[in-house]
Motif scaffolding. Structure first.
Motif, PDB file in Angstrom:
ATOM      1  N   SER A   1     -80.635 -71.173 -92.811  1.00 39.60           N
ATOM      2  CA  SER A   1     -80.907 -72.585 -92.563  1.00 39.60           C
ATOM      3  C   SER A   1     -80.184 -73.443 -93.583  1.00 39.60           C
TER       4      SER A   1
ATOM      5  N   HIS B   1     -80.429 -77.172 -95.839  1.00 43.23           N
ATOM      6  CA  HIS B   1     -81.366 -78.136 -96.394  1.00 43.23           C
ATOM      7  C   HIS B   1     -80.651 -78.940 -97.468  1.00 43.23           C
TER       8      HIS B   1
ATOM      9  N   THR C   1     -89.729 -83.294 -93.141  1.00 44.36           N
ATOM     10  CA  THR C   1     -89.124 -84.623 -93.021  1.00 44.36           C
ATOM     11  C   THR C   1     -89.559 -85.509 -94.182  1.00 44.36           C
TER      12      THR C   1
ATOM     13  N   ASN D   1     -81.512 -74.127 -88.423  1.00 45.75           N
ATOM     14  CA  ASN D   1     -81.830 -75.545 -88.340  1.00 45.75           C
ATOM     15  C   ASN D   1     -81.634 -76.181 -89.698  1.00 45.75           C
ATOM     16  N   MET D   2     -81.532 -77.509 -89.694  1.00 46.19           N
ATOM     17  CA  MET D   2     -81.571 -78.283 -90.932  1.00 46.19           C
ATOM     18  C   MET D   2     -83.051 -78.496 -91.228  1.00 46.19           C
TER      19      MET D   2
ATOM     20  N   ASN E   1     -84.708 -80.120 -93.338  1.00 51.60           N
ATOM     21  CA  ASN E   1     -85.127 -81.504 -93.581  1.00 51.60           C
ATOM     22  C   ASN E   1     -85.469 -82.251 -92.292  1.00 51.60           C
ATOM     23  N   ASP E   2     -84.977 -81.778 -91.155  1.00 50.50           N
ATOM     24  CA  ASP E   2     -85.232 -82.439 -89.865  1.00 50.50           C
ATOM     25  C   ASP E   2     -86.512 -81.942 -89.194  1.00 50.50           C
ATOM     26  N   LEU E   3     -87.169 -80.953 -89.797  1.00 51.13           N
ATOM     27  CA  LEU E   3     -88.353 -80.330 -89.201  1.00 51.13           C
ATOM     28  C   LEU E   3     -89.615 -80.707 -89.977  1.00 51.13           C
ATOM     29  N   GLU E   4     -90.706 -80.930 -89.240  1.00 48.53           N
ATOM     30  CA  GLU E   4     -91.999 -81.175 -89.897  1.00 48.53           C
ATOM     31  C   GLU E   4     -92.469 -79.900 -90.572  1.00 48.53           C
TER      32      GLU E   4
END
Length: 127
Positions: A12, A14, A77, A68-69, A71-74
């Motif tokens: 991932s 971040h 965020t 995934n990034m 930082n874009d996921l709960e």
């Protein structure tokens, strides 16, 4: 007491908020997660918890973060996606499921998240 540990991996990206240095920029890691369970009683098969079952418990959390990034996921965020916070996230997700599955017979001892082969963070809760 008995302990069992499984390992999972994911890749991932971040970046760290409120940080001055290279890690404030988007970058990636090949993370390794180790989750250790503990308990005093084995089940009727003689297992604390089947390794296969623990890997199954971890799979949704690993899949959620993989490729995934972060930082874009709960909840990341707003929560900084540090190795420390990721270790706590895995601990909490695993603990919630295990409590339901084993009626408290098995608990999470700790979760370790490796960002690199030589750098990791560990989360545990005192009894």
């Amino acid at each position: 007491m008995f302990e069992v540990t499984v390992q999972a991996g994911f890749s991932s990206g971040h970046y760290l908020r409120n940080y001055q240095g290279k890690c404030e920029n988007p970058h990636g890691h090949n993370y390794r997660v180790l989750v250790t369970l503990v308990g005093a009683e084995l089940d009727e098969t003689g297992l604390l918890l089947d390794f296969k079952l623990l890997k199954h418990v971890l799979r949704p959390t690993v899949d959620y973060l993989d490729h995934n990034m972060i930082n874009d996921l709960e909840p990341f965020t707003t929560l900084n996606p540090s190795a420390e916070n990721l270790a706590r996230y895995f601990f909490q997700k695993t603990a919630d499921q295990l409590h339901q599955m084993t009626a408290g017979r098995v608990r999470v001892k700790d979760c370790t998240v490796y960002e690199t082969d030589t750098s990791y963070a560990k989360y545990y809760e005192a009894l």
